[in-house]
Enzyme design. Structure first.
Site, PDB file in Angstrom:
ATOM      1  N   ARG A 272      -7.276   7.346  -1.999  1.00  0.00           N
ATOM      2  CA  ARG A 272      -6.578   8.056  -0.924  1.00  0.00           C
ATOM      3  C   ARG A 272      -6.883   9.538  -1.042  1.00  0.00           C
ATOM      4  NH1 ARG A 272      -0.214   8.223  -0.577  1.00  0.00           N
ATOM      5  NH2 ARG A 272      -0.429   9.618  -2.331  1.00  0.00           N
TER       6      ARG A 272
ATOM      7  N   ARG B 114      13.529   9.975   1.639  1.00  0.00           N
ATOM      8  CA  ARG B 114      13.266   9.013   0.569  1.00  0.00           C
ATOM      9  C   ARG B 114      13.695   9.494  -0.807  1.00  0.00           C
ATOM     10  NH1 ARG B 114       6.630   8.956   0.328  1.00  0.00           N
ATOM     11  NH2 ARG B 114       6.775   8.583  -1.898  1.00  0.00           N
TER      12      ARG B 114
ATOM     13  N   ARG C 226      -3.769   7.462  -5.977  1.00  0.00           N
ATOM     14  CA  ARG C 226      -3.181   8.721  -5.498  1.00  0.00           C
ATOM     15  C   ARG C 226      -3.922   9.856  -6.194  1.00  0.00           C
ATOM     16  NH1 ARG C 226       1.867   5.667  -5.961  1.00  0.00           N
ATOM     17  NH2 ARG C 226       3.061   5.845  -4.040  1.00  0.00           N
TER      18      ARG C 226
ATOM     19  N   GLU D  13       1.821   4.975   7.906  1.00  0.00           N
ATOM     20  CA  GLU D  13       3.100   5.358   7.303  1.00  0.00           C
ATOM     21  C   GLU D  13       3.926   6.252   8.220  1.00  0.00           C
ATOM     22  OE1 GLU D  13       2.412   7.401   3.595  1.00  0.00           O
ATOM     23  OE2 GLU D  13       0.602   8.385   4.322  1.00  0.00           O
TER      24      GLU D  13
ATOM     25  N   HIS E  72       9.155  10.936  -7.367  1.00  0.00           N
ATOM     26  CA  HIS E  72       8.126  10.902  -8.393  1.00  0.00           C
ATOM     27  C   HIS E  72       8.609  10.456  -9.766  1.00  0.00           C
ATOM     28  CE1 HIS E  72       5.086  11.520  -5.738  1.00  0.00           C
ATOM     29  NE2 HIS E  72       4.298  11.192  -6.740  1.00  0.00           N
TER      30      HIS E  72
ATOM     31  N   CYS F 119       0.671  -0.586   0.422  1.00  0.00           N
ATOM     32  CA  CYS F 119       0.639   0.077  -0.881  1.00  0.00           C
ATOM     33  C   CYS F 119       1.930   0.837  -1.185  1.00  0.00           C
ATOM     34  CB  CYS F 119      -0.574   0.999  -0.984  1.00  0.00           C
ATOM     35  SG  CYS F 119      -0.583   2.266   0.280  1.00  0.00           S
TER      36      CYS F 119
ATOM     37  N   ASN G 195       6.790   3.635   1.804  1.00  0.00           N
ATOM     38  CA  ASN G 195       7.686   4.678   1.284  1.00  0.00           C
ATOM     39  C   ASN G 195       7.975   5.700   2.379  1.00  0.00           C
ATOM     40  OD1 ASN G 195       7.200   3.311  -1.034  1.00  0.00           O
ATOM     41  ND2 ASN G 195       5.866   4.839  -1.954  1.00  0.00           N
ATOM     42  N   ASP G 196       6.900   6.103   3.056  1.00  0.00           N
ATOM     43  CA  ASP G 196       7.089   7.058   4.146  1.00  0.00           C
ATOM     44  C   ASP G 196       7.481   6.373   5.440  1.00  0.00           C
ATOM     45  OD1 ASP G 196       6.730   9.681   3.115  1.00  0.00           O
ATOM     46  OD2 ASP G 196       4.650   9.152   2.692  1.00  0.00           O
TER      47      ASP G 196
HETATM   48  C1  PEP Z   1       3.823   5.490   0.905  1.00  0.00           C
HETATM   49  O1  PEP Z   1       4.217   6.425   1.591  1.00  0.00           O
HETATM   50  O2  PEP Z   1       4.270   4.317   1.029  1.00  0.00           O
HETATM   51  C2  PEP Z   1       2.797   5.691  -0.139  1.00  0.00           C
HETATM   52  C3  PEP Z   1       2.268   4.674  -0.772  1.00  0.00           C
HETATM   53  O3  PEP Z   1       2.408   6.949  -0.429  1.00  0.00           O
HETATM   54  P1  PEP Z   1       3.266   8.047  -1.250  1.00  0.00           P
HETATM   55  O4  PEP Z   1       4.371   7.319  -1.959  1.00  0.00           O
HETATM   56  O5  PEP Z   1       2.292   8.675  -2.191  1.00  0.00           O
HETATM   57  O6  PEP Z   1       3.725   8.955  -0.168  1.00  0.00           O
HETATM   58 MG    MG Z   2       3.133   8.221   1.764  1.00  0.00          MG
END
Ligand code: PEP
Ligand code: MG
Length: 588
Positions: A339, A472, A303, A438, A196, A509, A461-462
């Protein structure tokens, strides 16, 4: 005085750009408070000093809250409501006063003692909400202490000169109080590419590097420092030659940025005319201004967690409706993908008693949580549906792992739609509903999921952390977090193919959508939409406008046949250099 040695540290790039400046080491400063006895007749004056310090601190907090709410957003300001609750805690105040009367020691000493006890007791509790309050108690306690001893405030909100902030980590309350005009960049010991802190750095639009592990141990306040957020490099006490190189790079980077912004109003099409949707990711409604300024054509990921964070109660339907409809209206006629709540993982929430979990990223989070708490989920869906009457909203579920989950979520959505109809409340009856892809199981069954979803958005990301088994947010294994890994490319390829075979559009995304080294490959794999932080939009547009689909397809084909992430990365950068040389310096 001996000249300090130049130190180069490599970390994780969190937000692009180069800053050169002076270090401000932001730490939890320790006050040395001696144990001092007081006389009986001093008790009342010590109590008065304590009460004055409380009033002064409260005044400061109200002021900061107001300023942050005005300059950033009401949600950012809410962080300080939690701080204000601490200061009004009568139990704490009474305990300090009664201990002072009993032990006859200076008020600073007593207060610090009680504070330590509170922190110890709270940290031993099982309750997540109370545990999270430790940092609030600590923050407020230090403010009170500082006012008691008359120490100068050195927090981020009150910086007088331009500085580069160096910290072990920065909490949301720290980043919220940072002023862009005085903080020109930051670097931290911990954090990963998609933690974050990194995401916040991008929305602040200042260069940042995270996950440096030891930066706080290597610098002193006042040291000269270079933060290269594009390449994840930090240089402490640079020698003249280094300084000159970075000054040139900084000027070149600024010129590229300026040039890129000139593309703002041009369409995002390939040289042979394929239109690609370029959208932005946002966290709070106030981010829309930056989305517009960078020329995005919609929001590919809103988000919604932030509306639930840093507060004691749950956001009401009305409150959510206001936020979602404000974004819908501002972005009209463009699409806004909202989302639904994605809590758990590294986004925590105090009031929702999510128990501590051994593997939070694999645990009770996102859609799993929402399906178990239909009361919370329905409130959010009602708010989104109501807001859909004011613009072009789409709904997207996070962390879908299989068809059953998607069906269950859609069944709840159908119920909510029925309720609204019964109440004659307007909404977009044809609202499109998509799934984030994801989780590897969702990627591998995306042909099946396409039956129940109107679109897909790939959450890299996930997806990367789950498919490569790489946490991550853990800087120790960040070298394994490879967006270009063949396994990741294969999954992306198959998601896009499965989506297209079923006539669905497929977007992305996750942060990979903003990684300019990967743009041509993703384009060649057939991605329909890129959604990324506003600052990376212009670069992506520049690349898309510089290639044909035929070129991109060939490059993608070659890339998916390579054996390692490193090979793919090298190949991608080589191609970028050939096709868009002026952007290649950002990834070399
Ligand atoms: C992701 O997981 O790629 C994503 C966009 O969501 P977050 O980063 O909020 O988990
Ligand atoms: Mg995610």
């Amino acid at each position: 005085m001996t000249k300090k040695k130049e130190i180069v540290l490599k970390g994780i790039p969190a937000a692009p750009g180069i800053t050169i400046g002076k270090v401000f080491l932001f730490g939890r400063e320790q006050y040395a408070i001696p144990r001092r006895n007081i006389r009986d007749e001093q008790v009342q004056s010590e109590i008065k000093r304590f009460k004055d310090a409380l009033i002064q601190t409260k005044g400061e907090l109200i002021e900061i809250k107001k300023r942050i709410s005005d300059e950033m957003s009401a949600e950012h300001g809410e962080i300080f409501s939690a701080h204000l609750l601490v200061i009004d805690d009568t139990m704490l105040i009474e305990e300090v006063i009664s201990k002072l009367k009993k032990e006859k020691l200076s008020i600073e000493y007593i207060f610090q003692d009680v504070l330590k006890k509170y922190i110890r007791v709270f940290s031993e509790m099982d309750d997540e909400y109370l545990k999270e309050r430790i940092s609030d108690i600590n923050d407020v306690g230090r403010r009170i202490l500082r006012n008691l001893i008359g120490a100068k405030e050195d927090i981020l909100s009150n910086l007088k000169d331009k500085v580069v902030v160096i910290a072990y980590d920065l909490s949301p309350s720290d980043t919220a109080t940072m002023h862009k005009k005085n903080v020109t960049g930051f670097a931290t010991d911990i954090g990963g590419r998609t933690s974050h802190t990194a995401i916040m750095a991008k929305s602040l639009e200042i260069p940042a590097v995270v996950g440096l592990e030891v930066v706080t141990k290597k610098v002193e306040s006042g040291d000269a420092i270079i933060v290269d957020g594009t390449h994840g490099i930090v240089i402490i006490n640079p020698v003249l030659k280094t300084l000159k190189k970075y000054e040139t790079d900084r000027a070149r980077f600024a010129a590229i940025e300026k040039h890129l912004l000139e593309l703002r109003d041009l369409p995002c099409v390939t040289l042979d005319g394929r239109k690609i949707t370029l959208a932005a990711n946002i966290e709070v409604p106030e981010d829309v201004a930056s989305v517009m300024a960078h020329g995005a054509e919609g929001i590919g990921l809103y988000r919604t967690e932030y509306i639930y964070m840093n507060r004691k109660d749950l956001p009401t339907e009305e409150e959510q409706f206001k936020a979602y409809s404000a974004v819908a209206k501002k972005m009209k006629p463009h699409d806004v993908v909202i989302r639904t709540l994605d809590l758990g993982g590294d986004k925590f929430l105090s009031q929702l008693e999510i128990p501590q979990q051994m593997n939070p990223f694999l645990g009770w989070r996102a859609i799993r949580f929402c399906l178990a708490r239909p009361d919370i989920f329905k409130t959010q869906l009602r708010a989104i549906l109501r807001a859909s009457a004011y613009g072009k909203l789409k709904i997207m579920y996070p962390m879908i792992s299989g068809l059953d989950e998607l069906k269950q979520a859609n069944a709840i959505l159908t119920e909510v739609k029925k309720d609204l109809k019964k109440e004659s409340i307007q909404f977009d009856e044809d609202i499109k509903v998509g799934a984030m892809i994801e989780v590897p199981s969702a990627a591998l069954t995306s042909d099946i999921l396409a039956r129940e979803a109107d679109f897909f958005s790939i959450g890299t990301n996930d997806l990367i952390q789950y498919s490569l088994a790489v946490d991550r947010v853990n800087e120790k294994i960040a070298y394994l977090y490879e967006p270009a890994h063949p396994a990741v490319l294969r999954l992306i390829k198959s998601i896009i193919e499965n989506g297209h075979n079923a006539g669905r559009w497929v977007g992305m995304c996750g942060e990979m959508a903003g990684d300019i080294a990967m743009t041509i490959i993703l384009l060649g794999l057939g991605l329909d939409e890129f959604s990324t932080s506003p600052i990376t939009i212009a670069g992506i547009k520049r690349i898309i406008r510089s290639v044909t689909m035929a070129q991109a397809k060939l490059i993608a084909q070659e890339a998916v046949n390579l054996s390692t992430g490193k090979d793919v990365e090298r190949f991608a950068i080589k191609k970028l250099k050939e096709l868009v040389p002026e952007l290649a310096i950002e990834v070399e």
